[in-house]
Design an enzyme around this catalytic site. Structure first.
Site, PDB file in Angstrom:
ATOM      1  N   ASP A  46       0.903  -1.325   0.103  1.00  0.00           N
ATOM      2  CA  ASP A  46      -0.067  -0.177  -0.043  1.00  0.00           C
ATOM      3  C   ASP A  46       0.875   1.155   0.038  1.00  0.00           C
ATOM      4  O   ASP A  46       1.660   1.612   0.905  1.00  0.00           O
ATOM      5  CB  ASP A  46      -0.952  -0.084   1.210  1.00  0.00           C
ATOM      6  CG  ASP A  46      -1.743   1.455   1.551  1.00  0.00           C
ATOM      7  OD1 ASP A  46      -2.944   0.991   0.964  1.00  0.00           O
ATOM      8  OD2 ASP A  46      -1.451   2.388   1.656  1.00  0.00           O
ATOM      9  N   TYR A  51       2.762  10.163  -0.447  1.00  0.00           N
ATOM     10  CA  TYR A  51       4.049   9.329   0.510  1.00  0.00           C
ATOM     11  C   TYR A  51       5.177   9.603  -0.578  1.00  0.00           C
ATOM     12  O   TYR A  51       6.478   9.468   0.299  1.00  0.00           O
ATOM     13  CB  TYR A  51       3.778   7.855   0.595  1.00  0.00           C
ATOM     14  CG  TYR A  51       2.484   7.320   1.117  1.00  0.00           C
ATOM     15  CD1 TYR A  51       1.888   8.622   1.939  1.00  0.00           C
ATOM     16  CD2 TYR A  51       2.224   6.115   1.352  1.00  0.00           C
ATOM     17  CE1 TYR A  51       0.788   7.883   2.641  1.00  0.00           C
ATOM     18  CE2 TYR A  51       1.152   5.728   1.651  1.00  0.00           C
ATOM     19  CZ  TYR A  51       0.299   6.653   2.557  1.00  0.00           C
ATOM     20  OH  TYR A  51      -0.743   6.039   3.271  1.00  0.00           O
ATOM     21  N   LYS A  76      -2.918   6.006  -4.050  1.00  0.00           N
ATOM     22  CA  LYS A  76      -4.036   6.747  -3.712  1.00  0.00           C
ATOM     23  C   LYS A  76      -3.758   8.114  -4.466  1.00  0.00           C
ATOM     24  O   LYS A  76      -2.629   8.499  -4.698  1.00  0.00           O
ATOM     25  CB  LYS A  76      -4.100   6.977  -2.295  1.00  0.00           C
ATOM     26  CG  LYS A  76      -4.199   5.831  -1.387  1.00  0.00           C
ATOM     27  CD  LYS A  76      -4.280   6.279  -0.018  1.00  0.00           C
ATOM     28  CE  LYS A  76      -3.792   5.036   0.786  1.00  0.00           C
ATOM     29  NZ  LYS A  76      -2.230   4.285   0.576  1.00  0.00           N
ATOM     30  N   HIS A 112      -7.606   9.691  -1.481  1.00  0.00           N
ATOM     31  CA  HIS A 112      -7.330   9.722  -0.205  1.00  0.00           C
ATOM     32  C   HIS A 112      -7.757  10.437   0.829  1.00  0.00           C
ATOM     33  O   HIS A 112      -7.810   9.729   2.026  1.00  0.00           O
ATOM     34  CB  HIS A 112      -5.604  10.438  -0.292  1.00  0.00           C
ATOM     35  CG  HIS A 112      -4.707   9.788   0.544  1.00  0.00           C
ATOM     36  ND1 HIS A 112      -3.451   9.825   0.333  1.00  0.00           N
ATOM     37  CD2 HIS A 112      -4.805   9.619   2.060  1.00  0.00           C
ATOM     38  CE1 HIS A 112      -2.803   9.402   1.322  1.00  0.00           C
ATOM     39  NE2 HIS A 112      -3.492   9.178   2.423  1.00  0.00           N
ATOM     40  N   LEU A 194      -1.534  -0.305  14.495  1.00  0.00           N
ATOM     41  CA  LEU A 194      -1.155  -0.380  15.887  1.00  0.00           C
ATOM     42  C   LEU A 194      -0.947   0.864  16.545  1.00  0.00           C
ATOM     43  O   LEU A 194      -0.312   0.938  17.430  1.00  0.00           O
ATOM     44  CB  LEU A 194       0.402  -0.918  15.600  1.00  0.00           C
ATOM     45  CG  LEU A 194       0.362  -2.292  14.765  1.00  0.00           C
ATOM     46  CD1 LEU A 194       1.914  -2.649  14.530  1.00  0.00           C
ATOM     47  CD2 LEU A 194      -0.312  -3.590  15.612  1.00  0.00           C
ATOM     48  N   ILE A 233      -2.637  -2.847   7.437  1.00  0.00           N
ATOM     49  CA  ILE A 233      -1.192  -2.848   6.404  1.00  0.00           C
ATOM     50  C   ILE A 233      -0.415  -2.346   7.451  1.00  0.00           C
ATOM     51  O   ILE A 233      -0.011  -0.898   7.374  1.00  0.00           O
ATOM     52  CB  ILE A 233      -1.494  -1.777   5.460  1.00  0.00           C
ATOM     53  CG1 ILE A 233      -2.554  -0.709   5.800  1.00  0.00           C
ATOM     54  CG2 ILE A 233      -2.402  -2.545   4.183  1.00  0.00           C
ATOM     55  CD1 ILE A 233      -2.527   0.458   4.798  1.00  0.00           C
ATOM     56  N   LYS A 235       3.147  -1.248   9.216  1.00  0.00           N
ATOM     57  CA  LYS A 235       4.560  -0.523   8.553  1.00  0.00           C
ATOM     58  C   LYS A 235       5.532  -0.622   9.255  1.00  0.00           C
ATOM     59  O   LYS A 235       5.614  -0.304  10.669  1.00  0.00           O
ATOM     60  CB  LYS A 235       4.165   1.026   8.059  1.00  0.00           C
ATOM     61  CG  LYS A 235       5.525   1.676   7.489  1.00  0.00           C
ATOM     62  CD  LYS A 235       5.616   2.885   8.264  1.00  0.00           C
ATOM     63  CE  LYS A 235       6.604   2.987   9.154  1.00  0.00           C
ATOM     64  NZ  LYS A 235       6.984   4.460   9.372  1.00  0.00           N
ATOM     65  N   SER A 236       6.711  -1.139   8.952  1.00  0.00           N
ATOM     66  CA  SER A 236       8.037  -1.307   9.624  1.00  0.00           C
ATOM     67  C   SER A 236       9.056  -1.084   8.539  1.00  0.00           C
ATOM     68  O   SER A 236       8.753  -1.870   7.676  1.00  0.00           O
ATOM     69  CB  SER A 236       8.124  -2.313  10.724  1.00  0.00           C
ATOM     70  OG  SER A 236       9.483  -2.348  11.312  1.00  0.00           O
ATOM     71  N   VAL A 237      10.195  -0.383   8.949  1.00  0.00           N
ATOM     72  CA  VAL A 237      11.329  -0.663   8.075  1.00  0.00           C
ATOM     73  C   VAL A 237      12.400  -1.785   8.505  1.00  0.00           C
ATOM     74  O   VAL A 237      13.264  -2.003   8.081  1.00  0.00           O
ATOM     75  CB  VAL A 237      11.996   0.721   7.787  1.00  0.00           C
ATOM     76  CG1 VAL A 237      10.948   1.472   7.048  1.00  0.00           C
ATOM     77  CG2 VAL A 237      12.383   1.343   8.784  1.00  0.00           C
ATOM     78  N   ARG A 241      10.966  -6.984  12.454  1.00  0.00           N
ATOM     79  CA  ARG A 241       9.417  -6.500  12.607  1.00  0.00           C
ATOM     80  C   ARG A 241       8.489  -6.783  11.343  1.00  0.00           C
ATOM     81  O   ARG A 241       7.510  -7.120  11.614  1.00  0.00           O
ATOM     82  CB  ARG A 241       9.359  -5.099  13.146  1.00  0.00           C
ATOM     83  CG  ARG A 241       9.903  -4.846  14.678  1.00  0.00           C
ATOM     84  CD  ARG A 241       9.599  -3.410  15.001  1.00  0.00           C
ATOM     85  NE  ARG A 241      10.259  -3.373  16.234  1.00  0.00           N
ATOM     86  CZ  ARG A 241      11.105  -2.196  16.695  1.00  0.00           C
ATOM     87  NH1 ARG A 241      11.019  -1.287  15.995  1.00  0.00           N
ATOM     88  NH2 ARG A 241      11.309  -2.136  18.130  1.00  0.00           N
ATOM     89  N   ASN A 245       5.383  -8.917  12.205  1.00  0.00           N
ATOM     90  CA  ASN A 245       4.131  -8.474  11.707  1.00  0.00           C
ATOM     91  C   ASN A 245       3.336  -9.700  10.691  1.00  0.00           C
ATOM     92  O   ASN A 245       2.076  -9.572  10.634  1.00  0.00           O
ATOM     93  CB  ASN A 245       4.027  -7.190  11.117  1.00  0.00           C
ATOM     94  CG  ASN A 245       4.509  -6.034  12.384  1.00  0.00           C
ATOM     95  OD1 ASN A 245       4.348  -6.284  13.464  1.00  0.00           O
ATOM     96  ND2 ASN A 245       4.822  -4.995  11.521  1.00  0.00           N
TER      97      ASN A 245
END
Length: 282
Positions: A46, A51, A76, A112, A194, A233, A235-237, A241, A245
């Site tokens: 996503d 972004y 979006k 959006h 989260l 959805i 998100k982590s970089v 993690r 997830n």
């Protein structure tokens, strides 16, 4: 093996129930982060024009080796400041997103924000109908829409949004909006599933459920979403993690666990964290 179940949207398109979000991931990091997610087993990604990471996301999709038909890509329309958002502007924005992603179609294209003060959503949705009919988006939907925004679309269009992506987590469960989605046949998708920061994940009720299952707080919150029927959805970089997830299919919350998390929204911590769609306009 990819264990993620699919949810059938109202036009028959199958969408993975758990995907990878890239909000706040810089473009020069997106290729690595999305690549890590795809390698871990995610098949839904996503992103959004605002972004600023569609190019990096597209590079990761292209280099992943995953067949296009196995991927589900969402982006979006950023219907932000503009002289007007008519057909030409919407189509130009959509073409620009496809070019940055290096794709000939996306699986889901969303408006959006409703931006009710602009009063141009119905004109935008008319062009979304055209995009859907062309096949260049397998499904179209909205994000952050309130009940009255969905009702306005329903008054003039036979095309029901496939998805409404909204702020949704145990502290802000959006019970009434979710019920409306169920009645209209709109799939509920959660952004910031989260919460934001560590507040939600450190609450005693969440920690208690996590301890009972030998899982992380993030995993039990994601499990709450899945068992509630939401598309989610996270998100982590961080590679560990990202993998953690996705590892939420080997256990199940019981009725007591679900009730404990459900109760957080009506407790002292319950509140919206992100912008209010009624007034958000930047």
């Amino acid at each position: 093996m990819n264990q993620v179940p699919g949810i059938k949207l109202n036009n028959g398109t199958l969408m993975p129930q758990l995907g990878y979000g890239v909000w706040q991931v810089p473009d020069d990091e997106a290729e690595r982060a999305v690549g890590t997610a795809l390698e871990a087993g995610y098949r839904s990604v996503d992103t959004a024009a605002i972004y600023g990471n569609e190019k990096g996301t597209g590079k990761a999709l292209a280099s992943s080796g995953v067949p296009r038909e196995e991927l589900f890509v969402t982006t979006k329309l950023w219907n932000g400041p503009s002289q007007r958002w008519g057909r030409d502007e919407v189509l130009r924005a959509f073409d620009d997103s496809l070019a940055k992603l290096a794709l000939d179609h996306v699986d889901l294209y969303l408006i959006h924000w409703p931006r009710p003060m602009r009063d141009d959503v119905l004109a935008i949705w008319e062009t979304f109908e055209e995009i859907a009919a062309s096949g260049r988006a397998k499904a179209v939907g909205v994000s952050n829409f309130r009940p009255q925004d969905l009702e306005r679309i329903g008054e003039v269009s036979a095309l029901v949004p496939a998805v409404n992506q909204i702020e949704l987590h145990p502290l802000f469960p959006q019970t009434g909006l979710r019920a409306l989605h169920a009645r209209l046949g709109i799939t509920t998708e959660a952004w910031s599933p989260l919460g934001q920061g560590k507040e939600l994940l450190t609450l005693p009720a969440v920690a208690s459920v996590a301890a009972r299952h030998g899982r992380s707080a993030a995993q039990v919150v994601l499990r709450w979403h899945l068992q509630s029927g939401h598309v989610v959805i996270p998100k982590s970089v961080t590679p560990a993690r990202i993998r953690e997830n996705l590892d939420v299919f080997g256990f199940e919350l019981d009725a007591e666990d679900m009730a404990a998390l459900d109760a957080l929204g009506s407790g002292p911590f319950g509140r919206r964290i992100g912008p209010d769609p009624a007034v958000f306009d930047v």
